[in-house]
Write an enzyme that holds these catalytic residues in place. Sequence first.
Site, PDB file in Angstrom:
ATOM      1  N   SER A  12      51.250 -28.059  18.037  1.00  0.00           N
ATOM      2  CA  SER A  12      51.215 -27.361  16.745  1.00  0.00           C
ATOM      3  C   SER A  12      50.568 -28.242  15.670  1.00  0.00           C
ATOM      4  CB  SER A  12      52.621 -26.931  16.319  1.00  0.00           C
ATOM      5  OG  SER A  12      53.421 -28.041  16.008  1.00  0.00           O
ATOM      6  N   ARG A  63      56.421 -42.542  33.715  1.00  0.00           N
ATOM      7  CA  ARG A  63      56.825 -41.393  32.922  1.00  0.00           C
ATOM      8  C   ARG A  63      56.614 -41.595  31.421  1.00  0.00           C
ATOM      9  NH1 ARG A  63      61.494 -39.258  31.294  1.00  0.00           N
ATOM     10  NH2 ARG A  63      62.548 -41.218  31.689  1.00  0.00           N
ATOM     11  N   LYS A  65      54.917 -44.512  29.972  1.00  0.00           N
ATOM     12  CA  LYS A  65      53.835 -45.418  29.570  1.00  0.00           C
ATOM     13  C   LYS A  65      52.612 -45.116  30.425  1.00  0.00           C
ATOM     14  CE  LYS A  65      55.128 -49.145  32.708  1.00  0.00           C
ATOM     15  NZ  LYS A  65      55.408 -50.562  32.893  1.00  0.00           N
ATOM     16  N   ARG A  93      53.948 -41.078  25.203  1.00  0.00           N
ATOM     17  CA  ARG A  93      53.903 -42.322  25.976  1.00  0.00           C
ATOM     18  C   ARG A  93      53.721 -43.489  25.021  1.00  0.00           C
ATOM     19  NH1 ARG A  93      52.863 -41.427  31.633  1.00  0.00           N
ATOM     20  NH2 ARG A  93      52.759 -39.177  31.906  1.00  0.00           N
ATOM     21  N   HIS A 111      55.539 -39.139  13.388  1.00  0.00           N
ATOM     22  CA  HIS A 111      56.906 -39.235  13.896  1.00  0.00           C
ATOM     23  C   HIS A 111      57.822 -38.316  13.070  1.00  0.00           C
ATOM     24  CE1 HIS A 111      60.256 -40.967  16.057  1.00  0.00           C
ATOM     25  NE2 HIS A 111      60.897 -40.979  14.903  1.00  0.00           N
TER      26      HIS A 111
HETATM   27  C1  GAR Z   1      56.061 -33.600  16.624  1.00  0.00           C
HETATM   28  O1  GAR Z   1      57.247 -33.210  15.978  1.00  0.00           O
HETATM   29  C2  GAR Z   1      55.888 -35.101  16.539  1.00  0.00           C
HETATM   30  O2  GAR Z   1      56.374 -35.664  15.355  1.00  0.00           O
HETATM   31  C3  GAR Z   1      56.702 -35.544  17.719  1.00  0.00           C
HETATM   32  O3  GAR Z   1      56.383 -34.620  18.726  1.00  0.00           O
HETATM   33  C4  GAR Z   1      56.158 -33.347  18.128  1.00  0.00           C
HETATM   34  C5  GAR Z   1      54.893 -32.756  18.701  1.00  0.00           C
HETATM   35  O4  GAR Z   1      54.785 -31.409  18.320  1.00  0.00           O
HETATM   36  N1  GAR Z   1      56.386 -36.896  18.104  1.00  0.00           N
HETATM   37  C6  GAR Z   1      57.318 -37.775  18.490  1.00  0.00           C
HETATM   38  O5  GAR Z   1      58.492 -37.498  18.599  1.00  0.00           O
HETATM   39  C7  GAR Z   1      56.777 -39.147  18.809  1.00  0.00           C
HETATM   40  N2  GAR Z   1      57.860 -40.076  18.954  1.00  0.00           N
HETATM   41  P1  GAR Z   1      53.440 -30.617  18.569  1.00  0.00           P
HETATM   42  O6  GAR Z   1      53.033 -30.842  20.031  1.00  0.00           O
HETATM   43  O7  GAR Z   1      53.793 -29.177  18.308  1.00  0.00           O
HETATM   44  O8  GAR Z   1      52.405 -31.148  17.614  1.00  0.00           O
END
Ligand code: GAR
Length: 193
Positions: A12, A63, A65, A93, A111
């Site tokens: 997204s 898984r 890294k 990763r 994040h």
């Molecule tokens: C997002 O919320 C992003 O902040 C998180 O994964 C989601 C991806 O959503 N990332 C982490 O948690 C990294 N540690 P998306 O695939 O819909 O963009």
Amino acid sequence: MRFVILGSGTGSNAEALLKAWDEGKLGKAEPVAILSDKPEARILQLGKPFGVPGIHVEPGPFRTKLSPEGEQAYIEAIRATKADLVVLAGFMRVLKEPFLEAFPNRIINLHPSLLPSFKGLDGIRQAYEYGVKVTGCTVHFVSGELDGGRIIDQKVVPIERTDSLEDLELKVHAAEHELLPQVVRALAEGGLE
Ligand code: GAR
């Protein structure tokens, strides 16, 4: 400024970047490819209407890294796009040397919490279960330390007493969809230094 998006899932945030670019809201920043470690990930399909290729790059057998071969494959795939910036948008990763050395100060990560709180997986759930009254999202440069690099920008999301976890997830994602394009545009305007 050419940028490449790396992600593992829904995409997204990649979608928000592509839409912002399509609407002329990214300034000089231009998405040139989307890379994923998951061949079936939705994110790989999102660039098609915009002429941005989605490329599966094999990460190796681990898984959480990249294997040494996987690392080289990513470095080569990114270099082939001639990208100036690598945007991690849900790339699940951990990246280490030599990947980080290949693109010094050129990798940013999104994040879903106000770092340095709630690092690692499930940042939204961690904040919800802890009971903090504000959370949000962060874009930061990627360093060798998990979710620990220099913060570029953050957006705050208040947690209301009536919010369910699902409500909060929607709010944090909406904040991310605003923050990430803003940061990419700002980096393109201000230069990466
Ligand atoms: C997002 O919320 C992003 O902040 C998180 O994964 C989601 C991806 O959503 N990332 C982490 O948690 C990294 N540690 P998306 O695939 O819909 O963009």
